[in-house]
Structure formats: structure tokens, C-alpha cells
Design a protein around this motif. Structure first.
Motif, PDB file in Angstrom:
ATOM      1  N   ALA A  29       7.799  -1.640   2.222  1.00  0.00           N
ATOM      2  CA  ALA A  29       8.633  -1.717   1.024  1.00  0.00           C
ATOM      3  C   ALA A  29       8.647  -3.111   0.413  1.00  0.00           C
ATOM      4  O   ALA A  29       9.158  -3.298  -0.692  1.00  0.00           O
ATOM      5  CB  ALA A  29      10.058  -1.293   1.365  1.00  0.00           C
ATOM      6  N   GLY A  30       8.098  -4.096   1.127  1.00  0.00           N
ATOM      7  CA  GLY A  30       8.066  -5.455   0.607  1.00  0.00           C
ATOM      8  C   GLY A  30       9.427  -6.118   0.601  1.00  0.00           C
ATOM      9  O   GLY A  30       9.739  -6.917  -0.292  1.00  0.00           O
ATOM     10  N   VAL A  31      10.252  -5.793   1.606  1.00  0.00           N
ATOM     11  CA  VAL A  31      11.581  -6.394   1.704  1.00  0.00           C
ATOM     12  C   VAL A  31      11.779  -6.900   3.125  1.00  0.00           C
ATOM     13  O   VAL A  31      10.937  -6.694   4.004  1.00  0.00           O
ATOM     14  CB  VAL A  31      12.684  -5.371   1.346  1.00  0.00           C
ATOM     15  N   SER A  36       0.830  -1.195   0.000  1.00  0.00           N
ATOM     16  CA  SER A  36       0.000   0.000   0.000  1.00  0.00           C
ATOM     17  C   SER A  36       0.865   1.246   0.000  1.00  0.00           C
ATOM     18  O   SER A  36       1.938   1.270   0.585  1.00  0.00           O
ATOM     19  CB  SER A  36      -0.888  -0.002   1.252  1.00  0.00           C
ATOM     20  N   ASN A  37       0.406   2.305  -0.638  1.00  0.00           N
ATOM     21  CA  ASN A  37       1.115   3.582  -0.636  1.00  0.00           C
ATOM     22  C   ASN A  37       0.327   4.635   0.115  1.00  0.00           C
ATOM     23  O   ASN A  37       0.533   5.825  -0.088  1.00  0.00           O
ATOM     24  CB  ASN A  37       1.362   4.055  -2.070  1.00  0.00           C
ATOM     25  N   ALA A  53      17.227  -0.313  -7.461  1.00  0.00           N
ATOM     26  CA  ALA A  53      15.764  -0.251  -7.419  1.00  0.00           C
ATOM     27  C   ALA A  53      15.249  -0.494  -6.007  1.00  0.00           C
ATOM     28  O   ALA A  53      14.346   0.203  -5.519  1.00  0.00           O
ATOM     29  CB  ALA A  53      15.166  -1.262  -8.384  1.00  0.00           C
ATOM     30  N   THR A  54      15.836  -1.496  -5.331  1.00  0.00           N
ATOM     31  CA  THR A  54      15.405  -1.798  -3.963  1.00  0.00           C
ATOM     32  C   THR A  54      15.766  -0.661  -3.020  1.00  0.00           C
ATOM     33  O   THR A  54      14.960  -0.262  -2.168  1.00  0.00           O
ATOM     34  CB  THR A  54      16.054  -3.110  -3.483  1.00  0.00           C
ATOM     35  N   ARG A  55      16.965  -0.127  -3.174  1.00  0.00           N
ATOM     36  CA  ARG A  55      17.386   0.983  -2.328  1.00  0.00           C
ATOM     37  C   ARG A  55      16.440   2.174  -2.489  1.00  0.00           C
ATOM     38  O   ARG A  55      16.026   2.795  -1.500  1.00  0.00           O
ATOM     39  CB  ARG A  55      18.818   1.408  -2.672  1.00  0.00           C
ATOM     40  N   ALA A  56      16.091   2.482  -3.746  1.00  0.00           N
ATOM     41  CA  ALA A  56      15.201   3.608  -4.004  1.00  0.00           C
ATOM     42  C   ALA A  56      13.840   3.383  -3.356  1.00  0.00           C
ATOM     43  O   ALA A  56      13.241   4.307  -2.787  1.00  0.00           O
ATOM     44  CB  ALA A  56      15.053   3.831  -5.501  1.00  0.00           C
ATOM     45  N   ARG A  57      13.328   2.144  -3.435  1.00  0.00           N
ATOM     46  CA  ARG A  57      12.018   1.846  -2.859  1.00  0.00           C
ATOM     47  C   ARG A  57      12.048   1.975  -1.337  1.00  0.00           C
ATOM     48  O   ARG A  57      11.142   2.553  -0.729  1.00  0.00           O
ATOM     49  CB  ARG A  57      11.576   0.440  -3.269  1.00  0.00           C
TER      50      ARG A  57
END
Length: 352
Positions: A33-35, A3-4, A53-57
């Protein structure tokens, strides 16, 4: 899919919370973040590679939720407090304030907090301050030479805290050293006076037997001897590194049977006090007597007449001391003890 729509709020102490009233935790960031929590930790520390990409998220979620790492929790895991201590004899002395500002500049850039403690040279507070800092597991401590005994310094080293001394000889067992060229700086200042025709030059020092006053006196004596001039015992006075000390010291040397034509002071506060005494005695500076300081605090250029002095780079001293500590703490902590000697500069003004 994540969710955002989650929103960060602040509690009464300004700490981030998510909807529902709980403080934002690293698990909230990971879930949003789903991590994994480990991935978020790697993003925060920068110690492990994470895809762009993961870092940005993760960073987007951190910013949106207002997550802040809990230093106390991290300290429990790492046995570190990410805190640096500075011990000075007088926190009202602008020179020491500049050292603290320089330390904080570097410390904050590396996510350390700086704690400043005052321990006057003429009291029993220094050992107590050191015990308190050690008991609180302060990661690194910066101590001036002002009255610190070898036992005080060894207590810091034995505790596991990293130590930086502001002056003195490099002794590997006592950690790193940051110092200015005190003897050379005073030598240059007195040589400047000799070159301008002054011959009977008095010295007002700080607390006897305590550096940096002793080092500055050595420079004074060396310059006079090099010029073939006497070092007059009746014109050498030791007092406190304060304006009041300067007033008392100037009263002593200016009342000599043969008055000096110049007075060099171990710091700018002493020199400002000496200006007070000269003015009260009806003496014109520099027409009747020249007066010089040391350190080049801001007030040196604001008094009338503006003080001839020596720039002692206080802020850079603080920056260098903090950087040495950070290098030790965030590196592997090993390596030979280091000594950093910072340059001085003569600052001619109106008082001499």
C-alpha cells in the motif's frame, strides 16, 4: 509506485500467503500500500484517524492479499487474548445453549472468541474450570450461580479478568450482574394457575439451595400465600434440572395421598420429565393434572401437550452479559458495577 499484481494463496491450514510461500504479514500490506506499518495498524484498529484515501488503499490491499491479523501476536502486545469464557452446569440444556449463542453473537461482532465450559453443580469441576480459564488469561468470564462459591468468583476478579454473574445480588466487588426476574416470573405463573381454579399445587425444584430454583420457589410460595392457599410440604420436591429429575420428582408428588391438581416445575426439562411420568401413570394433562415449566426452551412448544411456561430470555441474557464484558474490556474498564434485569413473560399453552 506499488505493484498491483501480488497474489494471495492459502496454505494447508487455510491461512493467507503471498507468492513465495510465506504468510501474509502486516509488513506485506504496508509495503504493497506504500504506507507505514503504523498506518496499517491504525486502519485495522480504528483507534487513530487515517485519511479516507489512505484507508481505502490499505483496505483494498488487505482484501486483495487476504491479510488476517494474528490474534496471538496482538495478545502479546496488549496482554489480551480477546477471548470470553462462559461456564454453565450443563451444555446439553437448550437454555444454556441459547445463552452461549447470544454471547457469541456479540463477541464475534467485536472480534472476541467465546469459549464454553461445562461444570456440573454436583461435582468438583467448577474450581478447576475457573483455574484453567484464569491461567489462560481469558479476558472476561460469565458464570451462572449454579454452585459457584464466593471464593470461585473472587478468584476471577483477583486475576484481572472481568466478571459477569448470571443472577444473584449486585455486589460491586464481584463485577456486573445480568439476571431475569425469576421470583416475579414464577409468581405470575402460579397466580395464573390459581386464576384458572387450581388449588392444590405442587412444586418440583432443581438442586436444593441453588439458584435459580430457590428464587422460583420463593415466587411459588409468595403466590400461594397471596391467594390464601397452603404451601404443602409433601408436594415440594427438589431434584436435578433435568428430564430425569422431573420424572422422579413427579413420581413423588403424584403418589401423594391427596394428589395435586397442578405441578409447577423449576424449568422446562423438569416439566417434560413430569409429563413422561404423568403419561406413564395414565393421567391426562391437563384434565387430571396440570403441568407447567419455566424458561420456554424450543421443546416446550413441541411436546404434547405444549407446555404452559414462562419466557426466560436466554439469548438476550447471553447478549447482555457479553456486551457488559466488551464495554469493560474495550472501554476504560472503570465505572460502577452494573445490574441488568431482563423481563419475563407468561406463555400460556395446552398443559395448564
Amino acid at each position: 509506485m506499488t505493484s498491483n499484481t501480488r497474489t494471495a494463496f492459502l496454505d494447508d491450514n487455510g491461512r493467507p500467503m503471498v507468492q513465495g510461500g510465506s504468510r501474509v504479514k502486516i509488513t506485506d500490506v504496508a509495503s504493497e500500500a506504500g504506507v507505514s506499518v503504523t498506518t496499517v495498524s491504525h486502519v485495522l484498529s480504528g483507534h487513530r484517524p487515517v485519511s479516507a484515501a489512505t484507508r481505502a488503499r490499505v483496505e483494498d490491499v488487505i482484501q486483495r492479499l487476504g491479510y488476517q491479523a494474528d490474534p496471538s501476536a496482538r495478545g502479546l502486545r496488549t496482554q489480551r487474548t480477546r477471548t470470553l469464557g462462559l461456564v454453565v452446569p450443563d451444555i446439553t440444556n437448550p437454555f444454556n445453549t441459547s445463552i452461549a449463542a447470544g454471547m457469541q453473537e456479540i463477541a464475534l461482532a467485536h472480534e472476541y472468541l467465546t469459549v464454553v465450559c461445562e461444570a456440573p453443580m454436583d461435582g468438583p469441576r467448577l474450581p478447576s474450570v475457573i483455574r484453567q480459564l484464569v491461567a489462560r488469561h481469558i479476558d472476561g468470564i460469565v458464570i451462572g450461580r449454579y454452585g459457584a462459591t464466593r471464593l470461585d468468583l473472587e478468584r476471577v476478579v483477583a486475576s484481572g479478568s472481568k466478571l459477569v454473574r448470571l443472577g444473584g445480588r449486585l455486589e460491586p466487588a464481584l463485577g456486573d450482574v445480568v439476571r431475569a426476574a425469576e421470583t416475579e416470573g414464577m409468581h405470575d405463573l402460579v397466580s395464573h394457575l390459581v386464576g384458572r381454579g387450581y388449588r392444590r399445587i405442587a412444586f418440583i425444584g432443581g438442586t436444593p439451595g441453588v439458584e435459580p430454583g430457590e428464587e422460583r420457589f420463593a415466587g411459588y410460595r409468595k403466590a400461594l400465600e397471596s391467594a390464601g392457599l397452603p404451601v404443602p410440604d409433601e408436594l415440594v420436591v427438589w431434584t436435578g434440572f433435568t428430564r430425569e429429575g422431573g420424572r422422579a420428582g413427579a413420581a413423588a408428588v403424584l403418589s401423594a395421598v391427596e394428589r395435586p391438581d397442578a405441578v409447577v416445575c423449576a424449568n422446562d426439562l423438569i416439566a417434560i420429565g413430569a409429563l413422561d411420568t404423568a403419561r406413564a401413570a395414565g393421567l391426562r394433562v391437563p384434565h387430571d393434572v396440570a403441568i407447567t415449566g419455566y424458561d420456554d426452551i424450543e421443546a416446550a412448544s413441541l411436546v404434547s401437550p405444549a407446555l404452559t411456561t414462562v419466557l426466560n430470555p436466554a439469548r438476550e441474557i447471553g447478549r447482555s452479559a457479553a456486551q457488559l464484558l466488551v464495554d469493560r474490556l474495550d472501554g476504560d474498564g472503570t465505572g460502577a458495577a452494573r445490574e441488568i434485569v431482563l423481563a419475563h413473560r407468561l406463555v400460556p399453552r395446552e398443559s395448564a
